[in-house]
Design a protein around this motif. Structure first.
Motif, short mmCIF file in Angstrom:
data_model
loop_
_atom_site.label_atom_id
_atom_site.label_comp_id
_atom_site.label_asym_id
_atom_site.label_seq_id
_atom_site.Cartn_x
_atom_site.Cartn_y
_atom_site.Cartn_z
N PRO A 76 0.89 -1.45 -0.02
CA PRO A 76 -0.04 0.05 -0.09
C PRO A 76 0.98 1.22 0.12
CG PRO A 76 -0.18 -1.29 2.17
CD PRO A 76 0.54 -2.20 1.18
N PHE A 88 -14.68 -0.22 -7.61
CA PHE A 88 -15.65 -1.46 -7.36
C PHE A 88 -17.03 -1.05 -7.28
CE2 PHE A 88 -11.85 -1.82 -4.28
CZ PHE A 88 -11.12 -2.61 -4.99
N TRP A 90 -19.89 -2.44 -6.56
CA TRP A 90 -20.76 -2.88 -5.63
C TRP A 90 -20.42 -2.30 -4.26
CZ3 TRP A 90 -17.28 -6.27 -7.89
CH2 TRP A 90 -16.04 -6.37 -7.12
N MET A 91 -19.49 -1.24 -4.22
CA MET A 91 -19.51 -0.15 -3.22
C MET A 91 -19.72 1.26 -3.48
SD MET A 91 -15.79 -1.50 -1.60
CE MET A 91 -15.25 -3.12 -1.72
N TYR A 99 -11.40 2.51 1.09
CA TYR A 99 -11.01 1.06 0.91
C TYR A 99 -9.50 0.66 1.55
CZ TYR A 99 -10.72 -3.70 -0.53
OH TYR A 99 -10.62 -5.23 -0.53
N ALA A 103 -8.40 -1.33 4.61
CA ALA A 103 -7.62 -2.41 4.70
C ALA A 103 -6.46 -2.39 5.90
CB ALA A 103 -7.06 -2.57 3.32
N TYR B 117 -11.80 -20.67 -2.35
CA TYR B 117 -10.93 -19.80 -1.38
C TYR B 117 -9.48 -19.91 -2.23
CZ TYR B 117 -8.51 -16.92 2.30
OH TYR B 117 -7.83 -16.07 2.89
N VAL B 118 -9.26 -21.34 -2.37
CA VAL B 118 -7.94 -21.59 -3.00
C VAL B 118 -7.74 -21.77 -4.34
CG1 VAL B 118 -5.71 -23.08 -2.55
CG2 VAL B 118 -7.21 -22.36 -0.58
N ILE B 183 -9.26 -7.42 -8.16
CA ILE B 183 -8.49 -7.92 -7.15
C ILE B 183 -6.90 -7.29 -6.99
CG2 ILE B 183 -7.20 -10.07 -6.35
CD1 ILE B 183 -9.69 -11.69 -7.96
N ALA B 186 -7.41 -3.92 -5.37
CA ALA B 186 -7.66 -4.17 -3.77
C ALA B 186 -6.35 -4.63 -3.18
CB ALA B 186 -8.66 -5.32 -3.49
N ARG B 187 -5.48 -5.48 -3.82
CA ARG B 187 -4.20 -5.84 -3.31
C ARG B 187 -2.98 -4.64 -3.09
NH1 ARG B 187 -3.55 -10.64 -0.71
NH2 ARG B 187 -1.51 -9.97 -0.85
N GLY B 190 -3.67 -2.56 -0.19
CA GLY B 190 -3.08 -3.03 0.92
C GLY B 190 -4.22 -4.12 1.62
N ALA B 191 -5.14 -4.60 0.93
CA ALA B 191 -5.99 -5.65 1.38
C ALA B 191 -5.41 -7.02 1.44
CB ALA B 191 -7.39 -5.84 0.40
N SER B 193 -5.44 -11.36 1.91
CA SER B 193 -6.26 -12.19 1.04
C SER B 193 -7.56 -12.31 1.78
CB SER B 193 -5.77 -13.77 1.31
OG SER B 193 -4.45 -13.66 0.72
N MET B 195 -9.58 -10.24 3.27
CA MET B 195 -10.28 -8.86 2.98
C MET B 195 -10.69 -8.85 1.57
SD MET B 195 -9.64 -5.03 3.97
CE MET B 195 -10.56 -3.64 3.05
N VAL B 196 -9.66 -9.42 0.44
CA VAL B 196 -10.29 -9.72 -0.75
C VAL B 196 -11.15 -10.37 -0.96
CG1 VAL B 196 -9.51 -10.32 -3.18
CG2 VAL B 196 -7.63 -9.08 -1.72
N TYR B 197 -11.39 -11.46 -0.15
CA TYR B 197 -12.46 -12.53 -0.41
C TYR B 197 -13.67 -11.97 -0.03
CZ TYR B 197 -13.54 -17.24 -1.65
OH TYR B 197 -14.19 -18.32 -2.17
N ARG B 198 -13.62 -11.29 1.35
CA ARG B 198 -14.93 -10.74 1.94
C ARG B 198 -15.50 -9.67 0.95
NH1 ARG B 198 -14.78 -7.59 6.36
NH2 ARG B 198 -12.47 -7.62 6.19
N THR B 199 -14.54 -8.85 0.62
CA THR B 199 -15.10 -7.16 0.15
C THR B 199 -14.90 -7.33 -1.39
OG1 THR B 199 -12.84 -6.45 -0.06
CG2 THR B 199 -14.08 -5.85 2.04
N ILE B 200 -14.32 -8.32 -2.18
CA ILE B 200 -14.42 -8.44 -3.61
C ILE B 200 -14.87 -9.41 -4.08
CG2 ILE B 200 -12.76 -8.12 -5.74
CD1 ILE B 200 -12.57 -5.85 -3.72
N LEU C 10 -3.03 -17.43 -2.28
CA LEU C 10 -4.27 -17.31 -1.81
C LEU C 10 -5.05 -16.46 -2.65
CD1 LEU C 10 -4.36 -17.91 2.16
CD2 LEU C 10 -4.70 -19.53 0.25
N THR C 11 -5.94 -16.68 -3.59
CA THR C 11 -6.61 -15.76 -4.31
C THR C 11 -5.99 -14.39 -4.57
OG1 THR C 11 -7.51 -14.68 -2.49
CG2 THR C 11 -8.86 -16.50 -3.32
#
Lengths: 258, 282, 290
Positions: A76, A88, A90-91, A99, A103, B117-118, B183, B186-187, B190-191, B193, B195-200, C10-11
């Motif tokens: 970040p 995004f 959906w936000m 965001y 994070a 998830y994986v 994705i 989001a990364r 600073g999100a 993994s 948080m990426v799953y939950r929010t994206i 992971l994702t």
């Protein structure tokens, strides 16, 4: 300490037709707070370089450090504004802008203060509860810029962010970006293929061609730069020089004789 | 003079009404023609008044209760008892469908999000799931009846299994198809993994999941109907089967109409809910 | 430059990776990997099944080898089931189901395609078709089965109508949607180049909707096998549904699973053929061929 230091950076891709060298031993040093524009024709490797700086792509050879630390993945502290629309959907607008803070685990109350500040800076305070689909392309870019700034990176990487916008919208966003840059003192690396955009924004223009740095020019013009720059003879010379570098000088289309 | 290229047709609602009127008219005319020729017109196509008159005959399917006796215990055939029987059947069939869909959603969407998830596991899961999904799942109905009996439990598991596999595949596909740029963004902001799953990932799959859900819902109605036509002793499908045994088309039409209305209602409700859940979509 | 963005961890972190290398050898390698992954997936399923079967009686959940045994015992003739009046073995009964499903699917699907495409461009066709499509796009057409049993009796004709009508509705709706979604600019561009309505339909609408049509055909067929079986469960002399009913009457669960798996194998083969057709017909399409 320099904001970015790139040494011997080489990136190769294996493609359908064989191995392509996207970047070939690139050397680059960017001091803190500088606004650097990377320019070059399509396929010259400028987006590859930006992705490598962002840590989205690992080098084949060479090293990249940012603020003295090696780059080994997204972080970040290095914000990115992408070419595509990454708001995004959906936000709501405010949630998008917040965001990065979320994070980092910044509490909601504190987050809201920063979000409001940047929403106001980009002129979207009234749209804070809107869905991205309700905004125009230019407004969504404002959201993306506010999002990147609100996350408070020290280095901001921008990959042709305004490529799809019309001239007037783009000019307004240039002014907005420069104002935010001057206020926050971030280092910005900005990729474009548009010579006029480079002249309007850059402290320094780095020209890439076929994966190598072929020119590195300081841009001496005073800020704020206005449309008057188009009549400045030094600017005209620099513009012509850059167009030469982009390969426009010696090309004339001649149709074969009928 | 008009010109231009006519490229699109529009939905015109008044034609739906016209079709409805046409259907009723055709039905009535055909029924009259048949009535003049056939020995037992009701076992081919009864007239509309005759069909509406069959409401009271549906009393035969009322198991008794609420102070109204079942006809086999000496109760009279009344319109009220007939409507009660229809409502009771609809309630039972609807309950099986809702429970089955709930199970399918838990297994399919919940399981899909866990497996998804994986990425490596997600991609590996595609091939066995495609094999399972390719099986004619309705044909496993007698197997479920054998395992769990011709009961509500068996029907719910049958629907949960059949629709669950559909939803599992749809969920994994939707996770796979989320645009990478979200994705990435989001990364770099600073999100983690998680948080990426939950929010994206979780909100991002909803638009694509909607189609899979709609398919699973219609498929579930087929499975519920099949389970009741073939084994279970109550519900709309069972009533349909009893009417079918005596070729009572008037009763079948009434039961079928309730089934159609019930299924259409769930689809409309689902559409409303889905609209609300993804109101952010363009 | 032709690179694709893939993910690792992971994702998580997206990295830009080159597309798989070209050349015949690489193609063969990719194919080998794809086959290996599928084989491994299949092996995993069988392993789960084998593990689960140790917890149950054979009549509840037979071990995989018992199902194979049932398959080979009954493939050509099914002695125990013939006592109950079944003609032929699994092979001929699966053949009956497959032939019925494919013929009905092809007939219903083709009609559905033409009605769907025409309804997107000709208002009269749209008006005439939309009541049927709207109703049976939401309500399962299996509700018609009891009526068909009365009007035309149990057997091939009733099964045909159920499957064909189902495929008609799915294909008509999908084709209509695809043709309506197609951006007008392509047809407008063709019109300015001098193409008339029929020519535009043939050269623009038809090819542009093919990915959606094949996708819809896969979905329709995927359900059609089951629907054909449901028709057979309700009353039939032959077919997979009939074999299942008779097998379960004898608590011959291994036989039930064997014949369902045999039909499933055919279903997978047909689906694979459709995917290959999609890849061949739609090499121009970026997304849907995968």
């Amino acid at each position: 300490m320099s904001a970015v230091n790139v040494t011997g950076l080489t990136v190769r891709f294996t493609t359908e037709t064989g191995v392509t060298t996207a970047l070939d031993h690139v050397e680059l040093d960017i001091p803190s707070r500088e606004f650097v524009v990377l320019i070059g024709p399509s396929g010259c490797g400028k987006s590859t370089l930006l992705n490598a700086l962002a840590g989205l792509l690992s080098p084949t050879e060479g090293t990249i450090t940012s603020a003295g630390e090696p780059v080994d993945g997204p972080d970040p502290r290095r914000g990115v504004v992408f070419q595509q629309d990454t708001t995004f959907p959906w936000m709501r607008v405010a949630d998008n802008v917040g965001y990065g803070l979320r994070a980092r685990g910044v509490p909601a109350a504190e987050r809201n203060v920063v979000v409001e500040e940047y929403l106001e800076a980009v002129g979207l305070s009234d749209q804070r509860h809107a869905w991205p689909k309700e905004l125009s392309g230019g407004m969504r870019k404002r959201v993306a810029i506010a999002t990147a700034f609100a996350a408070d990176p020290t280095l901001l990487l921008m990959d042709e962010p305004f490529g799809s916008l019309d001239f007037v919208t783009r000019t307004r966003l240039h002014d907005l970006l420069l104002a935010l840059w001057q206020r926050t003192g971030k280092t910005i690396v900005f990729v474009t293929h548009d010579v006029d955009e480079a002249l309007a924004l850059a402290d320094r223009i780095v020209v890439l061609s076929q994966g190598a740095v072929v020119d590195d020019i300081d841009v001496p013009f005073a800020r704020p730069r206005t449309d008057e720059l188009r009549r400045d003879s030094a600017a005209i010379d620099l513009r012509r020089h850059l167009l030469d570098r982009l390969g426009l000088a010696d090309q004339r289309t001649d149709l074969p004789a009928a | 003079m008009t010109f231009g290229t006519h490229l699109r047709t529009r939905h015109e609602a008044r034609w739906l009404m016209l079709a409805g009127v046409g259907l009723i008219a055709t039905w009535e005319v055909a029924a009259l023609l048949i009535a003049g020729q056939a020995v037992r017109p009701n076992s081919i196509l009864p007239s509309i008044p005759h069909t509406l008159g069959a409401f009271s005959e549906l009393s035969d399917y009322w198991p008794g209760g609420l102070g109204i006796k079942a006809t086999q215990d000496g109760g009279r055939q009344t319109v009220v008892a007939g409507i009660l029987a229809l409502g009771y059947g609809a309630l039972i069939t609807g309950m099986r469908l809702v429970l089955g869909m709930a199970l399918a959603t838990a297994l399919g969407v919940g399981g899909g999000l866990l497996i998804g998830y994986v990425p490596a596991i997600r991609r590996f899961a595609f091939s066995p799931l495609n094999l399972l999904g390719a099986l004619p799942l309705i044909a496993t109905l007698p197997l479920f009846a054998f395992w769990f009996g011709a009961t509500t439990q068996g029907a719910v598991l049958f629907i949960g299994f059949g629709a669950g596999i559909t939803l599992l595949r749809a969920t994994l596909n939707a996770v796979e198809n989320i645009p990478r740029r979200y994705i990435n963004n989001a990364r770099v902001l600073g999100a983690s993994s998680w948080m990426v799953y939950r929010t994206i990932i979780v909100p991002g799959i909803l638009p694509e999941l909607r189609g899979g859900m709609a398919i699973a819902l219609t498929f579930s109605w087929s499975m519920a109907l099949a389970a009741e036509l073939i084994g279970i002793q109550d519900g709309l499908g069972r009533m349909m089967l009893l009417a079918l045994r005596f070729s009572e088309v008037d009763r079948m039409i009434l039961i079928g109409a309730v089934f159609v209305a019930l299924a259409a209602t769930t689809v409309l409700v689902f559409d409303r809910l889905a609209d609300r859940a993804i109101k952010w979509e363009e | 430059m032709n690179v694709s963005v893939t993910q690792h961890r992971l994702t998580g972190v997206a990295a830009i990776r080159p597309k798989p290398a070209g050349g015949r050898l690489a193609t063969v390698r990719r194919l080998a990997i794809a086959i290996a992954v599928r084989a491994a997936g299949f092996a995993l399923l069988v392993a789960i099944w084998a593990a689960a079967s140790t917890q149950f009686l054979a009549v509840q959940l037979p071990r995989p080898e018992l199902v194979l045994q049932a398959l080979s015992d009954n493939l050509i003739t099914a002695p125990s089931l013939s006592l109950q009046g079944l003609q032929g073995g699994y092979l001929s009964n699966v053949g009956y189901t497959v032939a019925n499903t494919l013929v009905a699917g092809l007939v219903g699907g083709s009609v559905g395609f033409f009605v769907g495409a025409a309804s997107a461009r000709v208002q009269v066709v749209r008006n005439a078709s939309s009541p049927v499509l709207l109703l049976f796009g939401t309500v399962p057409d299996l509700v018609l089965a009891p009526f068909l049993l009365i009007w035309i009796g149990p057997g091939r004709a009733a099964q045909f109508v159920i499957v064909a009508f189902f495929c008609f509705v799915i294909l008509a709706i999908s084709t209509q949607n695809a043709a309506l979604r197609l951006p007008t600019r392509y047809e407008e561009s063709a019109a300015t180049l001098g193409a008339g309505p029929a020519h535009r339909f043939r050269t623009i609408v038809l090819p542009a909707t093919i990915p959606a049509i094949i996708g819809a055909a896969r979905i329709a067929l995927g359900t059609a096998w089951g629907l054909q079986c449901a028709g057979e469960l309700l009353g039939s002399e032959r077919g997979v549904g009939r074999v299942v009913v008779l097998s379960q009457q004898l608590s011959f669960t291994a036989g039930t699973i064997a014949v369902i798996l045999l039909l499933g194998a055919v279903a997978v083969a047909v689906d694979t053929a459709l995917v290959l057709a999609l890849r061949t017909l739609c090499r121009w399409s970026a997304g849907e061929g995968a």
